[in-house]
Design an enzyme around this catalytic site. Sequence first.
Site, short mmCIF file in Angstrom:
data_model
loop_
_atom_site.label_atom_id
_atom_site.label_comp_id
_atom_site.label_asym_id
_atom_site.label_seq_id
_atom_site.Cartn_x
_atom_site.Cartn_y
_atom_site.Cartn_z
CG HIS A 162 -1.96 -1.08 1.14
ND1 HIS A 162 -2.46 -1.73 2.23
CD2 HIS A 162 -2.59 -1.61 0.04
CE1 HIS A 162 -3.36 -2.63 1.83
NE2 HIS A 162 -3.45 -2.58 0.51
CD GLU A 165 -1.12 0.78 4.44
OE1 GLU A 165 -0.54 -0.31 4.55
OE2 GLU A 165 -2.37 0.89 4.31
CG HIS A 271 0.18 -3.59 5.16
ND1 HIS A 271 -0.64 -3.27 4.10
CD2 HIS A 271 0.74 -4.78 4.85
CE1 HIS A 271 -0.58 -4.22 3.19
NE2 HIS A 271 0.25 -5.17 3.63
CD GLU A 350 -1.98 -2.96 9.14
OE1 GLU A 350 -1.58 -1.81 8.88
OE2 GLU A 350 -2.73 -3.61 8.39
ZN ZN Z 1 -1.98 -1.77 4.15
#
Ligand code: ZN
Length: 517
Positions: A162, A165, A271, A350
């Site tokens: 992504h 990110e 992420h 994350e």
């Molecule tokens: Zn992501």
Amino acid sequence: MRRLLVIITIAMLVSLIAVAYAQTNQVYFKFEISSRQELVSLTRIISIDNVKDKTVYAYANDKQFDYFKTLGYDYTILPSPSSLISPRMADSREAILEWDSYPTYGEYVSMMQRFESDYPGLCIIENIGYSVEGREILFAKLSANVNIEENEPEVMYSSTMHGDETTGYVLMLRLIDYLLSNYGTDPQITNILDSMEVWINPLANPDGTYHGGDNTVEDAIRFNANGVDLNRNFPDPDEGPHPDGNDWQPETIAMMNFFNRHSFVISANFHGGAEVVNYPWDTWPQRHADDAWFIQISREYADSAQTNSPPGYMTDLNNGITNGWDWYTIAGGRQDYLNFWKGCREVTIELSHIKLLPPEQLPDYWDYNRAAFLTYWEQAYYGIKGLVTDASTGLPIAATISVIDHDIDSSEVYTDPDVGDYHRMIEPGTYDLRFTSPGYIPLTVYGVTAIFRNATVVDVQLQPVPDEPMLEFYAHDAGVVNAGDTVSMSITLINNGGGNAYDVNAVSYTHLTLPTN
Ligand code: ZN
């Protein structure tokens, strides 16, 4: 004249805004749901980014958003996360080595190349393909004797599929630098590079990150240049080859080809937007065969990050860990793809609540995660491992290792066919392992004990099947039979002269000699 100028200026501004919007092709928004059940269908329509209680945060491209609007939800458009700051950019080696700025695209590529030229015995940079707009998708391969295939687990990190990110992007570059510059002096790092083959891809979606141009990460977007969410674009165990309805993107194809050439044992996909370790499965509610093991390694990552940070970091959901489905389901994610089809254990990590982290904060997030980055890979040391070779030639075999009465949903692992090594990380216990490979007689090893933080070595030699067809087993469905009865049998020949197993079903025999007792 002045009025004309004003009108022209306004017209130019409007068209500039329109161009910016059209180029972005990305809307970031939030809305409320009344039941979590709605997520199951919504996740196939828009790109869900986070769910907090009943508030859903999501991205959509224009087409997806048009469809979403027909569903009747009240939504609020949010500013694009990458538009909130003007990040400091580094365009020189000296500037980036402070690790508190984002590299320009050009500096990123030269940095990767410099890793290889500065550490030729330890690092190779591999271009695995190009993005839609022709940017490079790069992996750094790090290992002692980096040019030789050895009996070592292959471990992998990849970040920023992504594009907005960006925390993991810089932390991965710093990790490469840290490994290379501390090899030979730091015992933990020396051990990792001596006994593993490490692969790091700092930037999986360069077009998304450099959507605002090669010299800034401002205006980075989640999607690739075709407006596709790359973490919804992989084949899915539940939804089939194209769960998002899009063709595989160049970035996805490059990754899939790369995974086919390798035998990764453990990996993570970094992420941002939350602070949590997300473990399989994302696509369906049933638990992974190694659920207890996944919980343990996720817990260890989050515990390490918490130990090295101020209170509150990496504590989302269940104190920093979550099952993917329990958080919110997605289809087409890379994590489930690698777990289901490639025998690799991947989790999604994350790293920061803020997606485009102000670069001044990057050194702090490095401190929080540095130890966990290393210990996560070290999980590959433990469990059951060994070599599978041909009993007559001694050569390595491409084999499947199944844990009997344990493996489900394709949780089997495979040998690296180049060397024959396998690495079956598993929670402590006693297991029966079955080794199979086309052209070889299957072999079961009973009562293998896996011990916490230990490696149990089980080397196996498989016998090639002889040239004559051979019965592996037979079964009949006739209950008690008498001599002369006709029974229907299923016969599996494990060799047809060419080395492949095949089935012959429902063969009838009218004259059988039955055992006398
Ligand atoms: Zn992501």
